[in-house]
Design an enzyme around this catalytic site. Structure first.
Site, PDB file in Angstrom:
ATOM      1  N   ASP A 284       0.813  -1.209   0.000  1.00 53.38           N
ATOM      2  CA  ASP A 284       0.000   0.000   0.000  1.00 53.38           C
ATOM      3  C   ASP A 284       0.853   1.268   0.000  1.00 53.38           C
ATOM      4  O   ASP A 284       0.464   2.287  -0.567  1.00 53.38           O
ATOM      5  CB  ASP A 284      -0.928   0.003   1.211  1.00 53.38           C
ATOM      6  CG  ASP A 284      -2.034  -1.045   1.094  1.00 53.38           C
ATOM      7  OD1 ASP A 284      -2.267  -1.514  -0.033  1.00 53.38           O
ATOM      8  OD2 ASP A 284      -2.629  -1.391   2.124  1.00 53.38           O
TER       9      ASP A 284
ATOM     10  N   ASN B 212      -5.668   8.054   2.056  1.00 48.74           N
ATOM     11  CA  ASN B 212      -5.991   7.390   3.321  1.00 48.74           C
ATOM     12  C   ASN B 212      -6.477   8.363   4.382  1.00 48.74           C
ATOM     13  O   ASN B 212      -7.639   8.332   4.769  1.00 48.74           O
ATOM     14  CB  ASN B 212      -4.784   6.622   3.853  1.00 48.74           C
ATOM     15  CG  ASN B 212      -4.691   5.216   3.314  1.00 48.74           C
ATOM     16  OD1 ASN B 212      -5.586   4.764   2.601  1.00 48.74           O
ATOM     17  ND2 ASN B 212      -3.618   4.528   3.638  1.00 48.74           N
ATOM     18  N   GLU B 213      -5.564   9.206   4.883  1.00 53.11           N
ATOM     19  CA  GLU B 213      -5.941  10.062   5.999  1.00 53.11           C
ATOM     20  C   GLU B 213      -4.968  11.210   6.185  1.00 53.11           C
ATOM     21  O   GLU B 213      -3.882  11.243   5.600  1.00 53.11           O
ATOM     22  CB  GLU B 213      -6.029   9.267   7.312  1.00 53.11           C
ATOM     23  CG  GLU B 213      -4.708   8.942   7.971  1.00 53.11           C
ATOM     24  CD  GLU B 213      -4.025   7.715   7.459  1.00 53.11           C
ATOM     25  OE1 GLU B 213      -2.831   7.829   7.112  1.00 53.11           O
ATOM     26  OE2 GLU B 213      -4.652   6.643   7.394  1.00 53.11           O
TER      27      GLU B 213
ATOM     28  N   ARG C 181      -8.736  18.554  23.487  1.00 51.38           N
ATOM     29  CA  ARG C 181      -7.440  18.463  24.164  1.00 51.38           C
ATOM     30  C   ARG C 181      -7.013  17.002  24.147  1.00 51.38           C
ATOM     31  O   ARG C 181      -7.777  16.119  24.541  1.00 51.38           O
ATOM     32  CB  ARG C 181      -7.529  18.964  25.610  1.00 51.38           C
ATOM     33  CG  ARG C 181      -7.714  20.476  25.732  1.00 51.38           C
ATOM     34  CD  ARG C 181      -7.881  20.865  27.197  1.00 51.38           C
ATOM     35  NE  ARG C 181      -7.877  22.310  27.383  1.00 51.38           N
ATOM     36  CZ  ARG C 181      -8.961  23.078  27.262  1.00 51.38           C
ATOM     37  NH1 ARG C 181     -10.128  22.535  26.936  1.00 51.38           N
ATOM     38  NH2 ARG C 181      -8.870  24.385  27.446  1.00 51.38           N
TER      39      ARG C 181
ATOM     40  N   ASP D 233      -3.787  14.059  22.292  1.00 48.38           N
ATOM     41  CA  ASP D 233      -2.597  13.841  21.463  1.00 48.38           C
ATOM     42  C   ASP D 233      -2.790  14.346  20.036  1.00 48.38           C
ATOM     43  O   ASP D 233      -1.832  14.768  19.392  1.00 48.38           O
ATOM     44  CB  ASP D 233      -2.239  12.360  21.435  1.00 48.38           C
ATOM     45  CG  ASP D 233      -1.562  11.913  22.719  1.00 48.38           C
ATOM     46  OD1 ASP D 233      -1.386  12.747  23.629  1.00 48.38           O
ATOM     47  OD2 ASP D 233      -1.208  10.716  22.807  1.00 48.38           O
TER      48      ASP D 233
ATOM     49  N   THR E 210      -9.671   1.843   7.133  1.00 41.73           N
ATOM     50  CA  THR E 210      -9.063   0.589   7.567  1.00 41.73           C
ATOM     51  C   THR E 210      -7.583   0.759   7.900  1.00 41.73           C
ATOM     52  O   THR E 210      -6.930  -0.213   8.286  1.00 41.73           O
ATOM     53  CB  THR E 210      -9.194  -0.476   6.468  1.00 41.73           C
ATOM     54  OG1 THR E 210      -8.551   0.002   5.275  1.00 41.73           O
ATOM     55  CG2 THR E 210     -10.651  -0.774   6.167  1.00 41.73           C
ATOM     56  N   ALA E 211      -7.055   1.974   7.767  1.00 38.05           N
ATOM     57  CA  ALA E 211      -5.642   2.220   8.038  1.00 38.05           C
ATOM     58  C   ALA E 211      -5.475   2.756   9.460  1.00 38.05           C
ATOM     59  O   ALA E 211      -5.966   2.156  10.413  1.00 38.05           O
ATOM     60  CB  ALA E 211      -5.076   3.179   6.990  1.00 38.05           C
TER      61      ALA E 211
ATOM     62  N   ASN F  73      -6.890   5.111  11.042  1.00 39.66           N
ATOM     63  CA  ASN F  73      -8.184   5.361  11.688  1.00 39.66           C
ATOM     64  C   ASN F  73      -8.660   4.163  12.495  1.00 39.66           C
ATOM     65  O   ASN F  73      -9.158   4.306  13.617  1.00 39.66           O
ATOM     66  CB  ASN F  73      -9.216   5.725  10.618  1.00 39.66           C
ATOM     67  CG  ASN F  73     -10.637   5.706  11.130  1.00 39.66           C
ATOM     68  OD1 ASN F  73     -11.106   6.624  11.779  1.00 39.66           O
ATOM     69  ND2 ASN F  73     -11.359   4.639  10.822  1.00 39.66           N
TER      70      ASN F  73
ATOM     71  N   GLN G  76       1.658   9.872   3.460  1.00 43.71           N
ATOM     72  CA  GLN G  76       3.068   9.734   3.822  1.00 43.71           C
ATOM     73  C   GLN G  76       3.795  11.075   3.906  1.00 43.71           C
ATOM     74  O   GLN G  76       4.983  11.110   4.224  1.00 43.71           O
ATOM     75  CB  GLN G  76       3.784   8.863   2.778  1.00 43.71           C
ATOM     76  CG  GLN G  76       3.206   7.463   2.647  1.00 43.71           C
ATOM     77  CD  GLN G  76       3.661   6.798   1.370  1.00 43.71           C
ATOM     78  OE1 GLN G  76       3.646   7.390   0.304  1.00 43.71           O
ATOM     79  NE2 GLN G  76       4.071   5.536   1.477  1.00 43.71           N
TER      80      GLN G  76
END
Length: 265
Positions: free
Chosen positions: A46, A122-123, A148, A150, A161-162, A164, A223
């Protein structure tokens, strides 16, 4: 048909590349190119396909993607390294057929008025190193919460599905044109409160995260990394563009999920 091939530098992928090139060159009407391909074949996993997506995301309406899997987990890849002859035979049939997935439109705004625009397959995540991140989260023009914790993750349906999934988000079928907001280790106590669960946002709405904490923040887009103390906000929505995968033998989404996460030996 003009075909481009992108591979990672793992020895198995290099071996597949050396075997695949002469098979493709034997096919009439197919030409291997480095620029302006109609079909991009990725060899790896991927991560390799994500790299190819970002290389060609300026011409997504003209390019189809197809993945050959040579690693441990290939959620986007339909073919295995031992199916190369079958793959090359399929290139001469059913040309033009594809399946498309939603993408994430990301705009990073800076305090000096600059902005940077990205697309994510992806995200995208927002973090603040080792310190607590503080941000106001807006859905359209309405403030949902003061976060508040991380950080925050915003994903596409295929990206659900990654990363998340690892932070407790739901798995979304890619036919649902929506984005998902998931919290990363939020602070929830009698003083500070957040929604505390993933939120699914429709394609007519958008998310804006206005940063309130001081110091350096890091934004990831798949990435890619963007960081700096001058980032003021990040806006997310479903992109107008979509990624198109060649559907010579496109795997059913829930079969991918089962194969990736709960396959029974």
């Amino acid at each position: 048909m003009r075909i481009g091939i992108i591979h990672n530098n793992e020895q198995k992928s290099l071996d597949v590349f050396q075997r695949l090139v002469p098979l493709i060159e034997k096919k009439a009407g197919i030409k291997l190119v480095e620029r302006d391909p109609e079909l991009v074949i990725t060899i790896g996993g991927d991560g390799t396909l994500l790299s190819a997506f970002h290389r060609y995301n300026h011409k997504l309406s003209d390019v189809l993607f197809l993945g050959v899997h040579t690693g441990h987990l290939g959620f986007y890849t339909d073919w295995r390294d031992y199916e190369l002859e079958e793959l090359t035979d399929s290139l001469c049939r059913n040309r033009g057929k594809s399946v498309s997935y939603p993408l994430l439109d990301v705009v990073v705004n800076f305090s000096d008025g600059r902005s940077k625009h990205f697309l994510a397959l992806n995200e995208s995540t927002i973090r603040k190193g080792s310190r607590t991140m503080v941000a106001d989260v807006y859905i359209k023009e309405e403030r949902l919460e003061r976060f508040r914790g991380d950080g925050l993750s915003v994903s596409t349906p295929t990206g659900s599905t990654a990363y998340n999934k690892s932070v407790g988000g739901a798995v979304l079928h890619p036919s649902i044109s929506a984005l998902q907001l998931a919290e990363i280790a939020s602070l929830n106590n009698r003083v500070f409160r957040t929604l505390g669960s993933p939120a699914i946002i429709g394609n007519q709405e958008w998310i804006e995260v206005k940063l309130r904490s001081q110091g350096n923040h890091m934004i990831t887009v798949d990435q890619l990394d963007v960081s700096g103390p001058e980032i003021s906000s990040v806006k997310y929505k479903i992109a107008e563009e979509r990624i198109h995968f060649a559907s010579y033998r496109h795997m059913h989404f829930w079969h991918r999920v089962k194969d990736a996460f709960i396959r029974e030996d």
